[in-house]
Design an enzyme around this catalytic site. Structure first.
Site, PDB file in Angstrom:
ATOM      1  CD  GLU A 167      -2.922  -1.062   0.222  1.00  0.00           C
ATOM      2  OE1 GLU A 167      -3.271   0.047  -0.210  1.00  0.00           O
ATOM      3  OE2 GLU A 167      -3.375  -2.133  -0.214  1.00  0.00           O
ATOM      4  CB  SER A 225     -14.441  -0.216  -5.166  1.00  0.00           C
ATOM      5  OG  SER A 225     -13.042  -0.299  -5.204  1.00  0.00           O
ATOM      6  CG  ASN A 226     -12.132   2.558  -1.665  1.00  0.00           C
ATOM      7  OD1 ASN A 226     -13.137   2.262  -1.023  1.00  0.00           O
ATOM      8  ND2 ASN A 226     -10.991   1.927  -1.567  1.00  0.00           N
ATOM      9  CB  VAL A 257     -17.248  -5.016 -12.385  1.00  0.00           C
ATOM     10  CG1 VAL A 257     -16.717  -5.992 -13.419  1.00  0.00           C
ATOM     11  CG2 VAL A 257     -17.657  -3.705 -13.022  1.00  0.00           C
ATOM     12  CE1 TYR A 272     -11.101   0.157 -16.114  1.00  0.00           C
ATOM     13  CE2 TYR A 272      -8.978   0.866 -15.222  1.00  0.00           C
ATOM     14  CZ  TYR A 272     -10.275   0.403 -15.041  1.00  0.00           C
ATOM     15  OH  TYR A 272     -10.747   0.202 -13.772  1.00  0.00           O
TER      16      TYR A 272
END
Ligand SMILES: *[C@@H]1O[C@H](CO)[C@@H](O)[C@H](O)[C@H]1NC(C)=O
Ligand SMILES: *[C@@H]1O[C@H](CO)[C@@H](O)[C@H](O)[C@H]1NC(C)=O
Ligand SMILES: *[C@@H]1O[C@H](CO)[C@@H](O)[C@H](O)[C@H]1NC(C)=O
Ligand SMILES: *[C@@H]1O[C@H](CO)[C@@H](O)[C@H](O)[C@H]1NC(C)=O
Ligand SMILES: *[C@@H]1O[C@H](CO)[C@@H](O)[C@H](O)[C@H]1NC(C)=O
Ligand SMILES: *[C@@H]1O[C@H](CO)[C@@H](O)[C@H](O)[C@H]1NC(C)=O
Ligand SMILES: *[C@@H]1O[C@H](CO)[C@@H](O)[C@H](O)[C@H]1NC(C)=O
Length: 390
Positions: A167, A225-226, A257, A272
């Protein structure tokens, strides 16, 4: 550059300067032997100090007696560190203990040799093996701030503790307790001891050089998602969508998805948006490598283009910084949509290279084990906090 030093001042100077340079050199050159300040050879000569040199370094191979003069060759430090000793079949196995499964995700412990051709490494998650383990792997997110889930037995002197984190600093909690605890780091950063990127571009081994672009029925896609409106990517998206239509998916857009649908969906998009959630050097994630693998053209937002080009071909992606505004980027994407031969140019690298993603945890464990097997030198990561979060 050569330094002539008399034997009287040699002792203290060598120990301080040498230790400093030595440890910084080891720290910074594991995977980056081209760091500029190490390029010139620094050689100190002083009489009858071979023992001091050797003691200071604990590396007899770095010191040499010539005509009763001890030569400490700092440049060869990086050679010692990066050079691999030949591994023979008779070496005893190196044992790496996985103290906690990263994010609780298990993986097969017996496949370092079949997957990566790494032999003589034994991975285990049996904590009873602590005393025999040459290395112990700790995943940052799973370490409690008060260290209450870390080993309590004394550390065997030969054992190395390895800190794993994929991360970015923005997404990792800083624990004040982590300094002077680890011997090695394995992260996505190029200056880690064991650098594991989120994906790799590698040369094709045989096979056809032609690449067939997957069928496309969408222009620009983005799965998120976030959602955080403070992220740079949210602001950029807000601006870009005023100039070009963007197909959005994911929890943030209430269009989730599934795993099964992900590949087909991404392949069917001409472009993308590989927008990272935070901007840090080398923090280039699966948001880039998955779309690359699936045959779309990534539009990246993250560290500067130069950083991407250290890891993937410069003609494999579009960087938002290539354009002075989201509007200009949108115009370029529309132009590429209209002009097939221009669009195809983003796929020429695929004639000779393929893209792959890395196996989270497994690769860290196998390559870390391989690393400590080959590098026996002493090492401490003193100030993890300012290295990672500084
Ligand atoms: C260091 O020196 C020893 C003998 O003094 C030798 O066996 C070993 O291969 C050397 N290591 C390296 C990395 O040169
Ligand atoms: C060592 O000393 C000899 C004789 O004084 C000299 O010829 C030679 O060049 C010296 N070697 C080095 C590497 O300084
Ligand atoms: C220092 O060591 C490196 C690698 O062993 C060698 O190439 C270089 O010539 C040495 N430099 C000097 C001044 O001895
Ligand atoms: C863990 O290691 C200990 C000590 O070697 C051994 O007795 C035990 O059977 C092992 N446990 C498992 C689940 O393999
Ligand atoms: C590993 O680091 C610790 C300090 O965090 C140190 O005490 C220990 O000697 C080091 N071990 C090795 C094998 O480098
Ligand atoms: C997702 O995949 C399933 C099974 O392959 C398929 O039936 C479904 O239509 C797909 N959904 C979308 C939105 O593409
Ligand atoms: C596509 O772009 C190329 C390079 O700018 C140009 O030579 C070509 O005529 C264009 N093709 C079409 C169909 O516009």
């Amino acid at each position: 550059m050569e330094l002539q030093i008399s034997s009287r001042v040699c002792q203290n100077l060598l120990i301080t300067v040498a230790l400093l340079i030595c440890f910084s050199a080891i720290f910074y050159t594991y995977y980056k032997p081209t760091v500029n300040w190490l390029k010139w050879p620094i050689v100190s000569r002083c009489n009858s100090c071979s023992d001091i040199c050797i003691n200071a370094f604990k590396m007899p191979n770095q010191t040499e007696m010539v005509n009763n003069t001890c030569i400490v060759n700092f440049t060869s430090i990086k050679i010692l560190v990066t050079q691999s000793e030949p591994v023979t079949q008779t070496d005893p196995d190196t044992i790496l203990l996985i103290w906690m499964w990263p994010f609780g995700q298990k993986f097969d412990l017996g496949i370092c040799s079949s997957r990566f051709n790494i032999h003589g490494c034994r991975l285990t998650n049996n904590r009873s093996q602590f005393k025999n383990s040459h290395a112990v792997l700790f995943h940052h997110r799973n370490i409690r701030g008060d260290l209450s889930n870390m080993p309590t037995l004394p550390r065997p002197p030969f054992q190395k503790w390895i800190w794993m984190n994929m991360e970015s600093p923005s997404n990792s909690r800083l624990h004040s307790t982590l300094n002077n605890l680890f011997n090695l780091t394995t992260t996505y950063r190029q200056d880690s001891d064991i650098m594991i990127p989120y994906g790799r571009i590698s040369e094709k081994t045989g096979g056809s050089t032609t690449y067939e672009i997957p069928y496309k029925n969408k222009l620009v896609c983005w799965i998120v998602s976030n959602w955080n409106s403070n992220y740079k990517r949210s602001q950029y998206y807000g601006n870009l969508k005023q100039h070009i239509s963007i197909e959005t998916y994911g929890r943030a857009f209430r269009r989730p998805v599934t795993y099964a649908n992900y590949s087909d969906l991404v392949s069917s998009c001409k472009f993308y948006l590989s927008f990272e959630n935070s901007i840090h050097k080398d923090y280039i994630t699966e948001k880039l490598y998955n779309p690359l693998k699936l045959g779309t053209v990534p539009v990246v937002l993250g560290p500067p283009r130069k950083n991407y080009e250290e890891l993937i071909p410069g003609n494999a992606f579009i960087h938002v910084d290539d354009f002075s505004s989201p509007k200009e980027l949108a115009e370029h994407l529309k132009l590429l949509d209209q002009n097939e031969s221009l669009y195809r140019q983003y796929f020429t690298w695929r004639e000779h290279f393929v893209s792959s993603t890395t196996s989270f945890g497994l690769e860290h464990a196998c390559w870390a084990c391989d690393h400590i097997r080959r590098n026996k030198n002493y090492r401490v990561v003193n100030d993890l906090n300012s290295w990672y979060w500084g």
